[in-house]
Design an enzyme around this catalytic site. Sequence first.
Site, mmCIF file in Angstrom:
data_model
loop_
_atom_site.group_PDB
_atom_site.id
_atom_site.type_symbol
_atom_site.label_atom_id
_atom_site.label_comp_id
_atom_site.label_asym_id
_atom_site.label_seq_id
_atom_site.Cartn_x
_atom_site.Cartn_y
_atom_site.Cartn_z
ATOM 1 N N ASP A 37 37.387 44.507 51.530
ATOM 2 C CA ASP A 37 37.528 44.376 50.073
ATOM 3 C C ASP A 37 37.013 45.625 49.368
ATOM 4 O OD1 ASP A 37 38.251 43.082 47.755
ATOM 5 O OD2 ASP A 37 36.427 41.867 47.628
ATOM 6 N N ASN A 85 47.037 36.657 47.596
ATOM 7 C CA ASN A 85 47.327 38.037 47.173
ATOM 8 C C ASN A 85 48.745 38.224 46.625
ATOM 9 O OD1 ASN A 85 45.172 39.522 49.702
ATOM 10 N ND2 ASN A 85 44.725 39.159 47.549
HETATM 11 C C1 IPE Z 1 40.079 38.947 50.034
HETATM 12 O O1 IPE Z 1 39.992 39.873 49.037
HETATM 13 C C2 IPE Z 1 41.419 39.047 50.719
HETATM 14 C C3 IPE Z 1 41.582 40.182 51.604
HETATM 15 C C4 IPE Z 1 40.661 41.024 51.923
HETATM 16 C C5 IPE Z 1 42.884 40.318 52.178
HETATM 17 P P1 IPE Z 1 40.421 39.535 47.530
HETATM 18 O O2 IPE Z 1 40.138 40.748 46.749
HETATM 19 O O3 IPE Z 1 41.818 39.028 47.493
HETATM 20 O O4 IPE Z 1 39.450 38.346 47.177
HETATM 21 P P2 IPE Z 1 38.908 37.820 45.775
HETATM 22 O O5 IPE Z 1 40.083 37.648 44.878
HETATM 23 O O6 IPE Z 1 37.967 38.868 45.253
HETATM 24 O O7 IPE Z 1 38.193 36.553 46.095
HETATM 25 C C1 IPE Z 2 41.159 44.773 49.357
HETATM 26 O O1 IPE Z 2 40.876 45.481 48.215
HETATM 27 C C2 IPE Z 2 42.609 44.819 49.736
HETATM 28 C C3 IPE Z 2 43.284 43.533 49.663
HETATM 29 C C4 IPE Z 2 42.792 42.422 49.205
HETATM 30 C C5 IPE Z 2 44.652 43.486 50.154
HETATM 31 P P1 IPE Z 2 41.195 44.933 46.758
HETATM 32 O O2 IPE Z 2 42.585 45.359 46.376
HETATM 33 O O3 IPE Z 2 40.937 43.490 46.656
HETATM 34 O O4 IPE Z 2 40.150 45.760 45.902
HETATM 35 P P2 IPE Z 2 39.250 45.239 44.702
HETATM 36 O O5 IPE Z 2 38.543 44.012 45.175
HETATM 37 O O6 IPE Z 2 40.170 44.957 43.564
HETATM 38 O O7 IPE Z 2 38.319 46.373 44.436
HETATM 39 MG MG MG Z 3 39.320 42.385 46.138
#
Ligand code: IPE
Ligand code: IPE
Ligand code: MG
Length: 261
Positions: A37, A85
């Site tokens: 993340d 997602n």
């Molecule tokens: C968790 O990250 C999902 C993945 C790493 C694929 P998210 O960014 O989607 O999670 P939330 O929305 O912060 O809970």
């Molecule tokens: C993780 O990074 C990637 C996926 C969940 C696919 P994020 O895109 O969730 O990055 P933040 O949490 O918005 O910084």
């Molecule tokens: Mg995220």
Amino acid sequence: MSLQDLLTWAPAGSREASLAREVDFDRLPMHVAVIMDGNGRWAARRHLPRAEGHRAGIDSVRDVVEASARLGIRVLTLYAFSVENWKRPPAEVSVLMGLLKKYLWLELERLHDNDIRLQVIGCEDRLPADVRRELDAGRERTRGNRGMLFNIALNYGGRAEIVEAARRAIENAVRPSDLDEGRFAELLYTAGQPDPDLLIRTSGEMRVSNFLLWQIAYSEIWVTDTLWPDFRARHLLEAIVSYQKRDRRYGGITQPVAAGG
Ligand code: IPE
Ligand code: IPE
Ligand code: MG
């Protein structure tokens, strides 16, 4: 891998080398799962589009997959795309799918050379056809490998997985009296695999975001503020060193060491 091998790989005097000396290679976590993340925040801090964060995150994936295999981790699971997602703008989803395809295409031979076996956990049906083709090719190429199992969680949701397993139990006419935790676990995507010993989440968020809900019942959780694109082998080693200091009781009590033992 032995400490000696690891020290050959880690640059002398580096943080990796000093952490490697702290690792007990006889007590490695068998299964490490990672919620990758913070890609978006990494990009925002640099005034870049979110896509650049996802792009940079690929280097972390490469580093962590290779480091885990070298260390001798048996199973590595990376959470790459959740069922939730899809709520993101279509352009971002498309960047993520494109990067996944490119990663598989570019890295497949390297995964194979490292004796890594690729597997997907999640509902693949909704993934674009070209991504599914790369996944099929990856699984096929690596299916005879006996080194690390690399689970990539794609269109994965922990609740969906449990519902799917319940459906399968009904379809297979499993008798209620035969259905116990062990049998149920065999209906999950992770059938036959040990549960994660160590769950890592990057970017500081204290939640599990629908990841491996069944399997993490007794996982040790390690959260770092490091954003995923900055995560490297040394962070993995830090997590392992911290994990090895924990006392895993599984609801029991710590057994005192027997006198003279
Ligand atoms: C968790 O990250 C999902 C993945 C790493 C694929 P998210 O960014 O989607 O999670 P939330 O929305 O912060 O809970
Ligand atoms: C993780 O990074 C990637 C996926 C969940 C696919 P994020 O895109 O969730 O990055 P933040 O949490 O918005 O910084
Ligand atoms: Mg995220």
